[in-house]
Scaffold this active site. Sequence first.
Site, PDB file in Angstrom:
ATOM      1  N   GLN A   1      -4.798  -1.555   9.759  1.00  0.00           N
ATOM      2  CA  GLN A   1      -4.600  -2.882   9.173  1.00  0.00           C
ATOM      3  C   GLN A   1      -5.100  -3.964  10.138  1.00  0.00           C
ATOM      4  O   GLN A   1      -4.701  -3.983  11.303  1.00  0.00           O
ATOM      5  CB  GLN A   1      -3.108  -3.082   8.855  1.00  0.00           C
ATOM      6  CG  GLN A   1      -2.807  -4.369   8.125  1.00  0.00           C
ATOM      7  CD  GLN A   1      -3.381  -4.420   6.700  1.00  0.00           C
ATOM      8  OE1 GLN A   1      -3.333  -3.433   5.970  1.00  0.00           O
ATOM      9  NE2 GLN A   1      -3.946  -5.552   6.329  1.00  0.00           N
TER      10      GLN A   1
ATOM     11  N   LYS B   1       0.845  -1.209   0.000  1.00  0.00           N
ATOM     12  CA  LYS B   1       0.000   0.000   0.000  1.00  0.00           C
ATOM     13  C   LYS B   1       0.873   1.249   0.000  1.00  0.00           C
ATOM     14  O   LYS B   1       0.636   2.202  -0.755  1.00  0.00           O
ATOM     15  CB  LYS B   1      -0.936  -0.018   1.222  1.00  0.00           C
ATOM     16  CG  LYS B   1      -2.020  -1.078   1.098  1.00  0.00           C
ATOM     17  CD  LYS B   1      -2.773  -1.340   2.398  1.00  0.00           C
ATOM     18  CE  LYS B   1      -3.700  -2.541   2.220  1.00  0.00           C
ATOM     19  NZ  LYS B   1      -4.413  -2.918   3.459  1.00  0.00           N
TER      20      LYS B   1
ATOM     21  N   ASP C   1     -11.128   2.377   4.041  1.00  0.00           N
ATOM     22  CA  ASP C   1     -11.390   0.939   3.935  1.00  0.00           C
ATOM     23  C   ASP C   1     -12.897   0.670   3.814  1.00  0.00           C
ATOM     24  O   ASP C   1     -13.301  -0.440   3.490  1.00  0.00           O
ATOM     25  CB  ASP C   1     -10.860   0.201   5.188  1.00  0.00           C
ATOM     26  CG  ASP C   1      -9.583  -0.579   4.891  1.00  0.00           C
ATOM     27  OD1 ASP C   1      -9.307  -0.828   3.695  1.00  0.00           O
ATOM     28  OD2 ASP C   1      -8.877  -0.935   5.848  1.00  0.00           O
TER      29      ASP C   1
END
Length: 283
Positions: A94, A50, A117
Amino acid sequence: MSARLLDGREIARSLAPALRARIAKLTRPPGLAVIRVGEDPASEVYVGKKHERAARLGFHQQSLHLPAETPEAHLLQLIASLNDDDLIDGILVQLPLPPHVDAARVLAAIDPAKDVDGFHVVNSGRLARGLPSLVPCTPLGVLRMLEVAGLPLRGLEAVVVGRSNIVGRPMAMLLEQADATVTVAHSRTRDLQAHVGRAELLVVAIGRAEAIPGAWVRPGAIVIDVGVNRLADGRLVGDVEAGPAQERATALTPVPGGVGPMTIAMLMENTVTSAERRQGPRS
Ligand code: NAP
């Protein structure tokens, strides 16, 4: 028949020029903060990818790697300060988080406008109602992949196997909004084979190596394999038995190199979308 392979790396690359054009219109670079807690090796790889992609697009980045024993309260404070940071447009935590941390509470602390997200209940609710929202990156990536590959969804018999909030559930909502007729199957589904065998579009996100035999796939189906499973010998495989599935399907995503790169591409797009909404374009 041998299925056309849907190359996620190539499709993700093809989307970059349009994204760069959107970034050029912003008043400042999009800002992305990524929080990782503990030492999960897969998370380290995903976060690395990422950051690499964000760096190539010229994002402003903050990478926050905290020890596994970090108290939840500290994490919540950090998120509050990122929510207030004007240079940050996207905040990503994460997963998985260590067991002493309540992941739902942490995700709920992210400003929904910065929730790149798309896991915040506000964004889930907006998606369910068909309102503009930040959409979870993996199902959004699948949708975009089908669009770029020129595979229309209207009226298709679609079966989604898996109902997680991250993949299966939002995937089903997006497919229904794209006018497919959607069935969601899960671990309690009776006669999974019969459902899979009806699917003109099959999306599998269960997290079990080659759990769907290729022989179950309907001839001519489009097969999207979201699963990523590492075997004892180190190989990565999907949730679908790829060899035989490829003989029956018309199009199939490889693992690796299918859905994974699209997920990262959509994270970049979501961050730019958030930046556009927050900053407004250059006058
Ligand atoms: P998850 O939260 O564990 O959910 C798995 C879902 O599969 C659940 O709904 C479960 O049903 C269902 N399921 C489990 N075993 C089943 C079976 N034998 N038959 C039918 N359904 C079954 O997993 P997830 O987060 O959605 O991830 C799924 C997979 O996608 C994993 O391999 C993950 O690594 C991968 N993934 C890949 C990407 C990418 O970018 N490529 C991104 C995200 C996830 P119940 O609800 O009944 O328990």
